[in-house]
Design a protein around this motif. Structure first.
Motif, short mmCIF file in Angstrom:
data_model
loop_
_atom_site.label_atom_id
_atom_site.label_comp_id
_atom_site.label_asym_id
_atom_site.label_seq_id
_atom_site.Cartn_x
_atom_site.Cartn_y
_atom_site.Cartn_z
N ALA A 20 -55.69 30.66 -29.74
CA ALA A 20 -54.34 31.22 -29.66
C ALA A 20 -54.10 31.87 -28.30
CB ALA A 20 -54.13 32.24 -30.78
N ALA A 21 -55.12 32.54 -27.77
CA ALA A 21 -55.00 33.15 -26.45
C ALA A 21 -54.82 32.09 -25.37
CB ALA A 21 -56.23 34.01 -26.15
N GLY A 22 -55.63 31.03 -25.45
CA GLY A 22 -55.52 29.96 -24.47
C GLY A 22 -54.16 29.29 -24.51
N LEU A 179 -55.57 17.37 -31.44
CA LEU A 179 -54.97 17.94 -30.24
C LEU A 179 -55.96 18.09 -29.09
CD1 LEU A 179 -52.84 20.68 -32.01
CD2 LEU A 179 -51.99 18.57 -30.96
N GLY A 180 -57.22 18.36 -29.40
CA GLY A 180 -58.21 18.56 -28.36
C GLY A 180 -59.31 19.48 -28.83
N ARG A 181 -60.12 19.93 -27.87
CA ARG A 181 -61.30 20.73 -28.24
C ARG A 181 -61.61 21.73 -27.13
NH1 ARG A 181 -66.52 20.38 -26.91
NH2 ARG A 181 -66.10 18.44 -25.76
N LEU A 182 -61.96 22.94 -27.56
CA LEU A 182 -62.48 23.96 -26.66
C LEU A 182 -63.98 24.08 -26.87
CD1 LEU A 182 -60.16 27.13 -26.79
CD2 LEU A 182 -60.68 25.72 -24.78
N LEU A 193 -61.43 30.64 -19.83
CA LEU A 193 -60.63 30.09 -20.92
C LEU A 193 -59.50 29.23 -20.39
CD1 LEU A 193 -59.87 29.83 -23.88
CD2 LEU A 193 -58.64 32.01 -23.70
N ALA A 194 -58.84 29.68 -19.33
CA ALA A 194 -57.74 28.89 -18.76
C ALA A 194 -58.23 27.53 -18.30
CB ALA A 194 -57.10 29.66 -17.61
N ALA A 195 -59.38 27.50 -17.65
CA ALA A 195 -59.92 26.23 -17.16
C ALA A 195 -60.31 25.32 -18.32
CB ALA A 195 -61.13 26.50 -16.26
N ALA A 196 -60.96 25.88 -19.34
CA ALA A 196 -61.39 25.07 -20.48
C ALA A 196 -60.19 24.56 -21.26
CB ALA A 196 -62.30 25.90 -21.38
N PHE A 197 -59.16 25.38 -21.40
CA PHE A 197 -57.98 24.95 -22.14
C PHE A 197 -57.27 23.82 -21.40
CE2 PHE A 197 -53.96 24.94 -24.24
CZ PHE A 197 -54.23 25.35 -25.53
#
Length: 207
Positions: A20-22, A179-182, A193-197
């Motif tokens: 949710a933060a990402g 949708l994807g994966r963290l 987190l920003a880079a991984a998202f």
């Protein structure tokens, strides 16, 4: 038209708040958690601020309960009566991310589950799931519970190491978009987190 997304999980501690933060930071969205149960460590709002969400974009909870357990029990212990009519996503300028507590079938009151609230709201739900063993069962049960109540599901987001069989099976049998994966991050901070998202998700899927 601005979008509202509801973020829920298959269980507690699956990584729902991190996702949710990402998403909130990536979209420049506003964040709202209707009920915070457990405030000793500052709650999820503090976690979002530490993960790159501007404090001005974090709305106060409708209910902030001290006891760390399901909202229905936390409210009883704290001597608070939760009024479901106060649990309505606010109108904001731009996208809004609403985060539930725990899983979709966590009780908000003795007679109301989060999934029931989601059905009232009719905003698209993003289900967050682990990729670890057991996730197929937990995810498909959550999808069935949401579908049984007529809740629109936007898609599923995974947290953890890539497990192609589990992820593909859930999306195929559950009939939901992947949708994807963290990944689990060795250092969890706003830049990481920003880079991984950005690497794990396509923001076009949330337009």
């Amino acid at each position: 038209m601005s979008r509202t997304f509801v973020v829920t999980g298959t269980d507690t501690d699956v990584g729902k708040t991190v996702f949710a933060a990402g998403l909130t930071a990536a979209l420049g969205a506003t964040y709202w958690k209707p009920v915070q149960a457990g405030t000793e460590a500052g709650g999820d709002s503090g976690a979002l601020a530490a993960l790159g969400v501007e404090p001005a974009r974090i709305l106060p909870e409708a209910y902030r309960l001290a006891t760390p357990c399901s909202p229905d029990l936390a409210a009883e212990i704290d001597g608070v009566a939760i009024d479901p009519d106060r649990l309505v996503p606010p109108r904001v300028a731009g996208p809004l991310i609403v985060e539930g507590a725990g899983g979709a079938l966590v009780p908000v009151t003795r007679d109301l589950l989060y999934a029931d609230l989601f059905a009232r709201w009719q905003h698209p739900v993003i289900l967050v799931a682990r990729t670890a063993l057991g996730t197929i069962n937990h995810s498909l049960l959550s999808i069935e519970a949401l579908c049984a109540r007529g809740v629109p599901i936007h898609g599923i987001a995974f947290i953890g190491d890539a497990v192609e069989h589990s992820e593909a099976t859930i999306a195929r049998i559950g009939g939901v978009r992947r949708l994807g994966r963290l990944p689990r991050l060795p250092v969890l901070d706003a830049p990481a987190l920003a880079a991984a998202f950005a690497a794990g998700f396509d923001l076009g899927d949330f337009a």
